[in-house]
Design a protein around this motif. Sequence first.
Motif, PDB file in Angstrom:
ATOM      1  N   ALA A   1      37.713   2.661 -18.952  1.00  0.00           N
ATOM      2  CA  ALA A   1      36.845   2.860 -20.152  1.00  0.00           C
ATOM      3  C   ALA A   1      35.988   1.690 -20.354  1.00  0.00           C
ATOM      4  O   ALA A   1      34.762   1.908 -20.510  1.00  0.00           O
ATOM      5  N   LYS A   2      36.543   0.541 -20.190  1.00  0.00           N
ATOM      6  CA  LYS A   2      35.615  -0.731 -20.375  1.00  0.00           C
ATOM      7  C   LYS A   2      34.538  -0.689 -19.383  1.00  0.00           C
ATOM      8  O   LYS A   2      33.488  -1.087 -19.561  1.00  0.00           O
ATOM      9  N   ALA A   3      35.149  -0.550 -18.193  1.00  0.00           N
ATOM     10  CA  ALA A   3      34.111  -0.654 -16.851  1.00  0.00           C
ATOM     11  C   ALA A   3      32.958   0.328 -16.963  1.00  0.00           C
ATOM     12  O   ALA A   3      31.835   0.088 -16.933  1.00  0.00           O
ATOM     13  N   TYR A   4      33.483   1.794 -17.607  1.00  0.00           N
ATOM     14  CA  TYR A   4      32.335   2.604 -17.698  1.00  0.00           C
ATOM     15  C   TYR A   4      31.263   2.508 -18.920  1.00  0.00           C
ATOM     16  O   TYR A   4      30.243   2.540 -18.368  1.00  0.00           O
ATOM     17  N   TYR A   5      31.707   1.804 -19.905  1.00  0.00           N
ATOM     18  CA  TYR A   5      30.739   1.402 -20.865  1.00  0.00           C
ATOM     19  C   TYR A   5      29.850   0.243 -20.487  1.00  0.00           C
ATOM     20  O   TYR A   5      28.848   0.417 -20.966  1.00  0.00           O
ATOM     21  N   ALA A   6      30.506  -0.446 -19.744  1.00  0.00           N
ATOM     22  CA  ALA A   6      29.701  -1.667 -19.066  1.00  0.00           C
ATOM     23  C   ALA A   6      28.708  -1.231 -18.138  1.00  0.00           C
ATOM     24  O   ALA A   6      27.351  -1.810 -17.946  1.00  0.00           O
ATOM     25  N   GLN A   7      28.916  -0.145 -17.300  1.00  0.00           N
ATOM     26  CA  GLN A   7      28.099   0.119 -16.299  1.00  0.00           C
ATOM     27  C   GLN A   7      26.986   1.507 -16.646  1.00  0.00           C
ATOM     28  O   GLN A   7      25.834   1.308 -16.343  1.00  0.00           O
ATOM     29  N   CYS A   8      27.430   2.181 -17.715  1.00  0.00           N
ATOM     30  CA  CYS A   8      26.673   3.424 -17.985  1.00  0.00           C
ATOM     31  C   CYS A   8      25.733   2.954 -19.247  1.00  0.00           C
ATOM     32  O   CYS A   8      26.358   3.097 -20.585  1.00  0.00           O
ATOM     33  N   HIS A   9      24.719   3.065 -19.280  1.00  0.00           N
ATOM     34  CA  HIS A   9      23.654   2.462 -20.329  1.00  0.00           C
ATOM     35  C   HIS A   9      23.277   3.482 -21.073  1.00  0.00           C
ATOM     36  O   HIS A   9      22.148   4.086 -20.800  1.00  0.00           O
TER      37      HIS A   9
ATOM     38  N   ASN B   1      45.692   2.643 -15.669  1.00  0.00           N
ATOM     39  CA  ASN B   1      44.502   1.656 -16.106  1.00  0.00           C
ATOM     40  C   ASN B   1      43.385   2.371 -16.674  1.00  0.00           C
ATOM     41  O   ASN B   1      42.147   2.050 -16.541  1.00  0.00           O
ATOM     42  N   SER B   2      43.742   3.417 -17.540  1.00  0.00           N
ATOM     43  CA  SER B   2      42.629   4.178 -18.338  1.00  0.00           C
ATOM     44  C   SER B   2      41.732   3.105 -19.312  1.00  0.00           C
ATOM     45  O   SER B   2      40.632   3.278 -19.387  1.00  0.00           O
ATOM     46  N   ASP B   3      42.463   2.317 -19.918  1.00  0.00           N
ATOM     47  CA  ASP B   3      41.787   1.187 -20.626  1.00  0.00           C
ATOM     48  C   ASP B   3      40.883   0.284 -20.020  1.00  0.00           C
ATOM     49  O   ASP B   3      39.560   0.208 -20.769  1.00  0.00           O
ATOM     50  N   GLU B   4      40.958   0.058 -19.000  1.00  0.00           N
ATOM     51  CA  GLU B   4      40.412  -0.787 -18.076  1.00  0.00           C
ATOM     52  C   GLU B   4      39.265  -0.117 -17.500  1.00  0.00           C
ATOM     53  O   GLU B   4      37.726  -0.442 -17.579  1.00  0.00           O
TER      54      GLU B   4
ATOM     55  N   LEU C   1      33.752   8.540 -12.202  1.00  0.00           N
ATOM     56  CA  LEU C   1      35.019   8.763 -11.722  1.00  0.00           C
ATOM     57  C   LEU C   1      35.386   8.714 -10.247  1.00  0.00           C
ATOM     58  O   LEU C   1      36.073   8.509  -9.699  1.00  0.00           O
ATOM     59  N   LYS C   2      34.260   9.508  -9.601  1.00  0.00           N
ATOM     60  CA  LYS C   2      34.402   9.625  -8.199  1.00  0.00           C
ATOM     61  C   LYS C   2      34.097   8.277  -7.628  1.00  0.00           C
ATOM     62  O   LYS C   2      34.640   8.099  -6.470  1.00  0.00           O
ATOM     63  N   GLU C   3      33.523   7.182  -8.193  1.00  0.00           N
ATOM     64  CA  GLU C   3      33.180   5.941  -7.648  1.00  0.00           C
ATOM     65  C   GLU C   3      34.917   5.301  -7.810  1.00  0.00           C
ATOM     66  O   GLU C   3      34.853   4.219  -6.900  1.00  0.00           O
ATOM     67  N   ASN C   4      35.805   5.539  -8.478  1.00  0.00           N
ATOM     68  CA  ASN C   4      36.719   5.052  -8.960  1.00  0.00           C
ATOM     69  C   ASN C   4      37.906   6.010  -8.113  1.00  0.00           C
ATOM     70  O   ASN C   4      39.255   5.682  -8.696  1.00  0.00           O
ATOM     71  N   GLY C   5      37.696   6.576  -7.074  1.00  0.00           N
ATOM     72  CA  GLY C   5      38.644   7.430  -6.433  1.00  0.00           C
ATOM     73  C   GLY C   5      39.264   8.739  -7.482  1.00  0.00           C
ATOM     74  O   GLY C   5      40.213   9.380  -7.006  1.00  0.00           O
TER      75      GLY C   5
ATOM     76  N   SER D   1      36.888  19.695 -20.569  1.00  0.00           N
ATOM     77  CA  SER D   1      37.812  19.292 -21.704  1.00  0.00           C
ATOM     78  C   SER D   1      37.678  17.988 -22.086  1.00  0.00           C
ATOM     79  O   SER D   1      37.813  17.467 -23.173  1.00  0.00           O
ATOM     80  N   MET D   2      36.626  17.197 -21.405  1.00  0.00           N
ATOM     81  CA  MET D   2      36.321  15.775 -21.840  1.00  0.00           C
ATOM     82  C   MET D   2      35.097  16.026 -22.983  1.00  0.00           C
ATOM     83  O   MET D   2      34.861  15.034 -23.843  1.00  0.00           O
ATOM     84  N   ILE D   3      34.402  17.076 -23.033  1.00  0.00           N
ATOM     85  CA  ILE D   3      33.487  17.294 -24.114  1.00  0.00           C
ATOM     86  C   ILE D   3      33.845  17.165 -25.502  1.00  0.00           C
ATOM     87  O   ILE D   3      34.796  17.526 -25.913  1.00  0.00           O
ATOM     88  N   GLY D   4      33.191  16.156 -26.324  1.00  0.00           N
ATOM     89  CA  GLY D   4      33.424  15.919 -27.778  1.00  0.00           C
ATOM     90  C   GLY D   4      34.345  14.895 -27.934  1.00  0.00           C
ATOM     91  O   GLY D   4      34.518  14.282 -28.875  1.00  0.00           O
ATOM     92  N   PHE D   5      34.758  14.288 -26.785  1.00  0.00           N
ATOM     93  CA  PHE D   5      35.791  13.052 -26.919  1.00  0.00           C
ATOM     94  C   PHE D   5      35.047  11.595 -26.366  1.00  0.00           C
ATOM     95  O   PHE D   5      34.362  11.793 -25.375  1.00  0.00           O
ATOM     96  N   ALA D   6      35.426  10.791 -27.099  1.00  0.00           N
ATOM     97  CA  ALA D   6      35.095   9.373 -26.431  1.00  0.00           C
ATOM     98  C   ALA D   6      35.635   9.298 -24.940  1.00  0.00           C
ATOM     99  O   ALA D   6      36.684   9.829 -24.875  1.00  0.00           O
ATOM    100  N   PHE D   7      35.258   8.554 -24.271  1.00  0.00           N
ATOM    101  CA  PHE D   7      35.718   8.442 -22.993  1.00  0.00           C
ATOM    102  C   PHE D   7      37.071   7.889 -22.796  1.00  0.00           C
ATOM    103  O   PHE D   7      37.745   8.574 -21.978  1.00  0.00           O
ATOM    104  N   PRO D   8      37.332   6.833 -23.580  1.00  0.00           N
ATOM    105  CA  PRO D   8      38.909   6.435 -23.740  1.00  0.00           C
ATOM    106  C   PRO D   8      39.805   7.534 -23.845  1.00  0.00           C
ATOM    107  O   PRO D   8      40.811   7.873 -23.427  1.00  0.00           O
ATOM    108  N   GLN D   9      39.553   8.325 -24.895  1.00  0.00           N
ATOM    109  CA  GLN D   9      40.128   9.411 -25.134  1.00  0.00           C
ATOM    110  C   GLN D   9      40.379  10.787 -24.176  1.00  0.00           C
ATOM    111  O   GLN D   9      41.327  11.434 -23.736  1.00  0.00           O
ATOM    112  N   ALA D  10      38.932  10.872 -23.678  1.00  0.00           N
ATOM    113  CA  ALA D  10      39.157  11.869 -22.479  1.00  0.00           C
ATOM    114  C   ALA D  10      39.816  11.574 -21.303  1.00  0.00           C
ATOM    115  O   ALA D  10      40.599  12.390 -20.643  1.00  0.00           O
ATOM    116  N   LEU D  11      39.958  10.070 -20.892  1.00  0.00           N
ATOM    117  CA  LEU D  11      40.910   9.763 -19.847  1.00  0.00           C
ATOM    118  C   LEU D  11      42.185  10.026 -19.935  1.00  0.00           C
ATOM    119  O   LEU D  11      42.918  10.428 -19.183  1.00  0.00           O
ATOM    120  N   LYS D  12      42.494   9.698 -21.472  1.00  0.00           N
ATOM    121  CA  LYS D  12      44.043   9.793 -21.684  1.00  0.00           C
ATOM    122  C   LYS D  12      44.462  11.472 -21.683  1.00  0.00           C
ATOM    123  O   LYS D  12      45.767  11.756 -21.328  1.00  0.00           O
TER     124      LYS D  12
END
Length: 217
Positions: free
Chosen positions: A74-82, A69-72, A36-40, A50-61
């Motif tokens: 989320a996709k970038a996050y999953y591509a980057q974080c292995h 651009n939450s959907d985009e 998130l910090k990398e993306n401003g 509050s994000m704990i327990g939620f998938a990242f797309p849900q947490a962003l919303k």
Amino acid sequence: MPSLFPLNNLQAVIFDCDGVLFDTESVYLQKKEAFLKENGIIPTDDELASMIGFAFPQALKLCYPDLKNSDELAKAYYAQCHYELIDYKQIFDTDILKVLPVLKAKGLKIGCASNSNTQRLRKALNENGILNYFDAVISMEMVSKGKPDPAVYQLALKELDVDAQKCLALEDSAAGIKAAKRAGCIVAAKKHPRFKINQSESDVVIDGLCEIMNLIV
């Protein structure tokens, strides 16, 4: 201890994975905070909690409802974080090794209901030698919606063939607690080591997994 306990007619215990069996939530939150910090976006501790327990797309919303651009993201996050590179042995709560044999000796069925994907969930359990203790392992991929929807718990109850009112669920997040309660389970919440999570919907709060043995007869 609430008057509901100790439980003397229990049929099953269902464990959440992330934050209960493994301290994956701390790993996930570090990755999410850095991304998130990398993306401003500078998340507060309350937003991270509050994000704990939620998938990242849900947490962003949930945390940033005006983010267009939450959907985009989320996709970038999953591509980057292995997540597959996580060393589950390093974040395993070894107290569960004392608990699982006791539950089996009492004739209780044991399940796992998680918002993780199936491959990662079974890998984590197997790498730590506990997969065979579980009579049902249910991931978010196996149902239509993840927590806080009760679907993962409903499927676990069905697979275990037990009554929800006679099942103890172990959770940590507000989303997980809500899912288990919606499914009709009794819920024990494990405290998080860093964040103060709203666990008020649970039936009891515990400091560690060994306290489970005080909750059942």
